[in-house]
Motif scaffolding. Structure first.
Motif, PDB file in Angstrom:
ATOM      1  N   UNK A 416       0.813  -1.219   0.000  1.00  0.00           N
ATOM      2  CA  UNK A 416       0.000   0.000   0.000  1.00  0.00           C
ATOM      3  C   UNK A 416       0.846   1.268   0.000  1.00  0.00           C
ATOM      4  N   UNK A 417       2.051   1.215   0.594  1.00  0.00           N
ATOM      5  CA  UNK A 417       2.892   2.408   0.721  1.00  0.00           C
ATOM      6  C   UNK A 417       4.192   2.187  -0.033  1.00  0.00           C
ATOM      7  N   UNK A 418       4.735   3.260  -0.543  1.00  0.00           N
ATOM      8  CA  UNK A 418       6.025   3.203  -1.224  1.00  0.00           C
ATOM      9  C   UNK A 418       7.151   3.492  -0.223  1.00  0.00           C
ATOM     10  N   UNK A 419       8.370   3.778  -0.730  1.00  0.00           N
ATOM     11  CA  UNK A 419       9.518   4.015   0.147  1.00  0.00           C
ATOM     12  C   UNK A 419       9.369   5.298   0.952  1.00  0.00           C
ATOM     13  N   UNK A 420       8.638   6.240   0.421  1.00  0.00           N
ATOM     14  CA  UNK A 420       8.442   7.515   1.126  1.00  0.00           C
ATOM     15  C   UNK A 420       7.174   7.515   1.963  1.00  0.00           C
ATOM     16  N   UNK A 421       6.626   6.333   2.201  1.00  0.00           N
ATOM     17  CA  UNK A 421       5.406   6.172   3.013  1.00  0.00           C
ATOM     18  C   UNK A 421       4.217   6.934   2.420  1.00  0.00           C
ATOM     19  N   UNK A 422       4.210   6.998   1.098  1.00  0.00           N
ATOM     20  CA  UNK A 422       3.090   7.583   0.385  1.00  0.00           C
ATOM     21  C   UNK A 422       2.188   6.456  -0.146  1.00  0.00           C
ATOM     22  N   UNK A 423       0.898   6.715  -0.149  1.00  0.00           N
ATOM     23  CA  UNK A 423      -0.036   5.697  -0.607  1.00  0.00           C
ATOM     24  C   UNK A 423       0.078   5.521  -2.124  1.00  0.00           C
ATOM     25  N   UNK A 424       0.159   4.269  -2.554  1.00  0.00           N
ATOM     26  CA  UNK A 424       0.204   3.954  -3.987  1.00  0.00           C
ATOM     27  C   UNK A 424      -1.234   3.786  -4.472  1.00  0.00           C
ATOM     28  N   UNK A 425      -1.630   4.658  -5.351  1.00  0.00           N
ATOM     29  CA  UNK A 425      -3.032   4.637  -5.810  1.00  0.00           C
ATOM     30  C   UNK A 425      -3.347   3.378  -6.607  1.00  0.00           C
TER      31      UNK A 425
END
Length: 564
Positions: A416-425
């Motif tokens: 669900x999250x990428x390396x920067x702790x952003x949500x992957x749509x």
């Protein structure tokens, strides 16, 4: 000189004077039935009027001519000279023929004849280890609109229970005084409630007789209500028994026919109305090799997927199954593949699965939704879809279908999250949930095994003209498109006769191959060779010198002969 033709001429008739030609189907039928050695003494009961072997020969010959009706077979035995040779001029009635066709004795003889026929073909090298399996649907001897649907029966059964419960509540509120527990009511307790109502009506009858002069009489009014509820509950009980019997008859099937309880409503290719109308029929499964039927089974399932396992078990039990099992994509399922690998380890399944051809298309290979087009890392066990979303393994799961077959799955969940702790749509569904993937490793293994087996063998290409030809001959040549008997057991015996008759017709088309079932195999071939030798000698020593002599005479004496 005119031939002497006189119908009133006294002659001595000899029954065995006529014999059919060497490659006639009657000879093969005679040899096959005689090789069964099924002479069973009739210990109990009245003595038999006709030998079962004679009846089997007559029925096989009649079916090979496309004659299925018992009355027509009776006439066939009286008028056809080949049938008279087989029966030795015995004339069984149509009732005897009809009883014999559906008898248990005929089923034993037919099963033995298929085993004997298979052993002979295998000994002569006429068949190989390929077993071609396919099915077709044949109409049952039942009415078209006599259907009973299981889902509708379940629906009406629930409505009947609700109606009975409503009547119980009305009885408690009415003036009828009986002890009914509404909370613990069960549909099977209707007999008890009806008995209490009948007892109450008898008491009311006695009260009405004692107070005959009272008007208006309250006992009569209470009795009227009691009779009304008695009739309504009795109707509910009758419907409950009817729905219960329908559910028992249907069993695991979705439908059956009222006129033939063993027949199931199926969609047939013969659809003159072109509306997909279902008709009562049976699913015929056969196993062939070199266009000879070596095993058969009559099923009640509309689809071929669930018929393969019981049919293979039947063939293996009779020892007629080859090492290569060839069938179309309708039989390709995980359950069938697993059964062949576990129970029939010596056999190879040449059965494609339903999406095998589509997977080779450009449209399928370019579809990003298909898991086979994703990147898989076996070491860390994760998938990466074309959008770059990683699906990691999370847990194991399983599912049981309605036939209690278990399928094991591996569940993969998207990151669900990428390396920067952003949500992957791309890892979320339109409703905001995390996407997950379910993979069946066992099914993928069987699919790859099926692709490998079919790519390394050329046997599958023979399937169409090996097994489909038999269905064409059965329906078009013999005209067997509908059963004339009712019931699964009787229909199975009748179709066995038709399939063995097809084998006999096939044998008659290859007279020089089957030496066991002919009196003298080499005799026709020797006569043919001698005749060709005589023609060759005549041409070399008689015809050719005469032609040369005539040409020389015409060359040197053309003009003198012409002037004369």
């Amino acid at each position: 000189m005119e031939p002497d033709y006189n119908m009133n001429q006294l002659s001595l008739n000899i029954p065995t004077a006529y014999e059919p030609e060497l490659n006639h189907p009657a000879r093969y039928i005679n040899r096959l039935v005689e090789s069964l050695a099924l002479r069973r003494p009739n210990i109990m009961g009245r003595p038999r009027e006709y030998d079962p072997r004679m009846l089997l020969k007559l029925v096989l010959l009649a079916y090979s001519y496309g004659i299925i009706s018992s009355r027509k077979i009776e006439r066939f035995a009286r008028e056809n000279i080949v049938a008279m040779w087989l029966t030795q001029e015995q004339r069984p009635t149509y009732r005897t023929i009809a009883r014999f066709i559906v008898s248990q004795e005929l089923e034993d003889m037919i099963q033995s004849s298929f085993k004997e026929f298979h052993d002979y073909l295998k000994a002569q090298g006429m068949i190989d280890e390929a077993s071609f399996i396919d099915g077709t649907k044949i109409l049952a001897n039942a009415n078209k609109y006599s259907f009973v649907w299981k889902k509708r029966t379940i629906k009406y059964r629930k409505l009947n229970v609700e109606k009975a419960q409503k009547l119980i509540r009305e009885i408690k509120q009415a003036e009828v005084k009986i002890d009914v527990d509404e909370d613990s009511f069960d549909i099977d307790q209707l007999d008890t409630i009806i008995a209490l109502l009948e007892q109450r009506i008898e008491e009311l009858n006695q009260r009405v007789a004692e107070t005959a002069k009272v008007s208006p009489n309250p006992a009569k009014q209470e009795r009227r209500h009691a009779k009304k509820y008695l009739h309504a509950l009795d109707h509910c009980r009758q419907k409950h028994l009817e729905y219960q019997a329908q559910s028992q008859i249907a069993g695991q099937r979705n439908s059956y026919s009222k006129t033939d309880h063993d027949a199931t409503f199926m969609r047939l290719k013969e659809d003159p109305m072109r509306n997909g109308q279902t008709k009562p029929a049976y699913n015929l499964q056969i196993m062939t090799s070199s266009q000879y039927v070596l095993g058969y089974e009559l099923m009640q399932n509309p689809t071929d997927t669930r018929t393969l396992i019981p049919f293979l078990s039947h063939l293996a039990q009779n020892e007629v199954l080859g090492r290569e099992i060839v069938a179309d994509a309708g039989y390709g399922s995980e359950r069938n593949y697993k059964y062949i690998e576990d129970e029939l380890s010596d056999c190879t399944a040449l059965i494609p699965y339903s999406t095998m051809i589509k997977e080779n298309s450009r449209k399928w290979r370019s579809d990003d939704r298909k898991v086979m087009n994703w990147e898989y890392h076996e070491a860390d066990d994760f998938y990466v879809n074309p959008q770059g979303v990683r699906f990691n393994f999370k847990r194991y799961a399983y599912r049981n279908d309605k036939y209690k077959f278990r399928r094991d799955f591996k569940v993969y969940q998207a990151e669900k999250y990428d390396e920067n702790h952003q949500i992957i749509s791309q890892a979320l569904t339109p409703h905001g949930n995390t996407k997950y993937l379910m993979v069946n490793p066992q099914w993928e293994y069987f699919k790859s095994k099926a692709r490998e087996s079919l790519s390394n063998s050329n046997t599958y290409s023979r399937r169409k003209y090996d097994v489909e030809t038999v269905f064409g001959n059965l329906k078009a040549y013999l005209g067997f498109k509908r059963f004339t008997v009712r019931g699964l057991k009787k229909a199975k015996r009748q179709i066995g006769i038709a399939l063995m008759a097809l084998n006999m017709k096939k044998m008659a088309g290859r007279p020089l191959i089957f030496s066991k079932y002919s009196d003298n195999q080499k005799a026709p071939f020797r006569i043919f060779v001698k005749f060709r030798m005589v023609l060759l000698i005549q041409r070399l020593f008689v015809t050719t010198p005469f032609i040369l002599f005539k040409s020389v005479i015409n060359k040197y004496h053309r003009k003198p002969f012409g002037r004369a």
